[in-house]
Scaffold this motif. Structure first.
Motif, short mmCIF file in Angstrom:
data_model
loop_
_atom_site.label_atom_id
_atom_site.label_comp_id
_atom_site.label_asym_id
_atom_site.label_seq_id
_atom_site.Cartn_x
_atom_site.Cartn_y
_atom_site.Cartn_z
N ILE A 110 0.82 -1.21 0.00
CA ILE A 110 0.00 0.00 0.00
C ILE A 110 0.86 1.26 0.00
O ILE A 110 0.45 2.30 -0.53
N LEU A 111 2.06 1.19 0.54
CA LEU A 111 2.91 2.37 0.60
C LEU A 111 3.28 2.86 -0.80
O LEU A 111 3.50 4.06 -1.00
N GLY A 112 3.37 1.94 -1.74
CA GLY A 112 3.73 2.30 -3.10
C GLY A 112 2.55 2.38 -4.03
O GLY A 112 2.72 2.38 -5.26
N ALA A 113 1.36 2.48 -3.47
CA ALA A 113 0.14 2.54 -4.28
C ALA A 113 0.00 3.90 -4.95
O ALA A 113 0.74 4.84 -4.67
N ALA A 114 -0.96 4.00 -5.85
CA ALA A 114 -1.28 5.28 -6.48
C ALA A 114 -1.60 6.30 -5.39
O ALA A 114 -2.09 5.95 -4.31
N ASP A 169 9.26 0.83 -4.73
CA ASP A 169 10.09 1.57 -3.78
C ASP A 169 10.04 3.08 -4.00
O ASP A 169 9.83 3.86 -3.05
N ALA A 170 10.24 3.52 -5.22
CA ALA A 170 10.28 4.96 -5.49
C ALA A 170 8.94 5.62 -5.16
O ALA A 170 8.89 6.69 -4.53
N ALA A 171 7.85 4.99 -5.55
CA ALA A 171 6.52 5.54 -5.27
C ALA A 171 6.25 5.56 -3.77
O ALA A 171 5.66 6.52 -3.24
N ALA A 172 6.67 4.51 -3.08
CA ALA A 172 6.46 4.45 -1.63
C ALA A 172 7.17 5.59 -0.93
O ALA A 172 6.61 6.26 -0.04
N ARG A 173 8.40 5.86 -1.32
CA ARG A 173 9.16 6.94 -0.67
C ARG A 173 8.54 8.30 -1.00
O ARG A 173 8.53 9.20 -0.14
N ARG A 174 8.01 8.46 -2.19
CA ARG A 174 7.32 9.72 -2.52
C ARG A 174 6.08 9.89 -1.64
O ARG A 174 5.82 10.98 -1.12
#
Length: 216
Positions: A142-146, A197-202
């Protein structure tokens, strides 16, 4: 044919374990009642379905499907935001059920191990435990979801902590977000790391900034 409803998935899984129908049905009702409790907003049956569907999607990566599925079903069965032993208590609940099944003791302990590792996703994980890696990544996807889905998740978690005053929740949530952002590894599998990973950190950075401004 792959079972589609949660009840059918549970029936298929427990049939493999030689669970008698009364115990199977009673435990399903117990789990359903837990995940559908009035305080559940994110850690609900929807979360369980998502994890089971993720495991099915990546089933070629799973070594012991029954054990990982059991860990999914029980890992948030006990969820009290005001306590810090939910994982241990969920594992105990799993063991009480599994003691009445044909699952060997070693595999029952594996279920406990998987559940307890969800307490802190930033802790070092055994390097070669691929089932654990996939289970943890599915739990954290879920952390890297839209963006819209992530914000819905963040609001749902806040609802689960609704008894905690804003000033205390903000402090605690910022600590969680900073710990996640400080982890060198968020996702254990190369597949999830590359994809999320990248989306989650954003997403985590965006929520952290929002709390620094005052709140969601």
């Amino acid at each position: 044919m792959i079972p589609t409803t949660l009840e059918a998935r549970w029936r298929h899984l427990t049939t493999q374990l030689g669970v008698a129908e009364p115990l199977r049905d009673a435990t399903f009702r117990q789990l359903t009642a837990a995940y559908e409790g009035s305080g559940r907003h994110y850690h609900s049956l929807t979360h369980i379905r998502t994890l089971l569907e993720t495991l099915e999607l990546h089933k070629t990566l799973v070594q012991d499907a029954a054990v990982v599925q059991l860990a999914v079903w029980f890992h948030d069965a006990v969820y009290n935001p005001m306590r810090d032993d939910n994982e241990a208590r969920s594992a105990v609940l799993a063991q009480e059920f599994l003691a009445k099944t044909s699952l060997p003791a070693e595999r029952r302990q594996r279920v406990t191990f998987l559940i307890e590792r969800t307490k802190d996703h930033t802790q070092p994980q055994p390097a070669t435990d691929t089932d654990l890696h996939l289970f943890l990544d599915a739990d954290l996807q879920i952390l890297g979801a839209a963006e819209a889905d992530y914000w819905q998740y963040a609001r749902q978690v806040r609802q689960e902590y609704r008894l905690v005053p804003d000033i205390l929740y903000r402090r605690g949530r910022k600590q969680v977000l900073e710990k996640l952002l400080g982890a060198s590894v968020l996702y254990q599998t190369p597949l999830f790391r590359q994809k999320l990973d990248a989306a989650a950190r954003r997403n985590l950075q965006a929520e952290l900034r929002q709390w620094e401004k005052g709140g969601l």
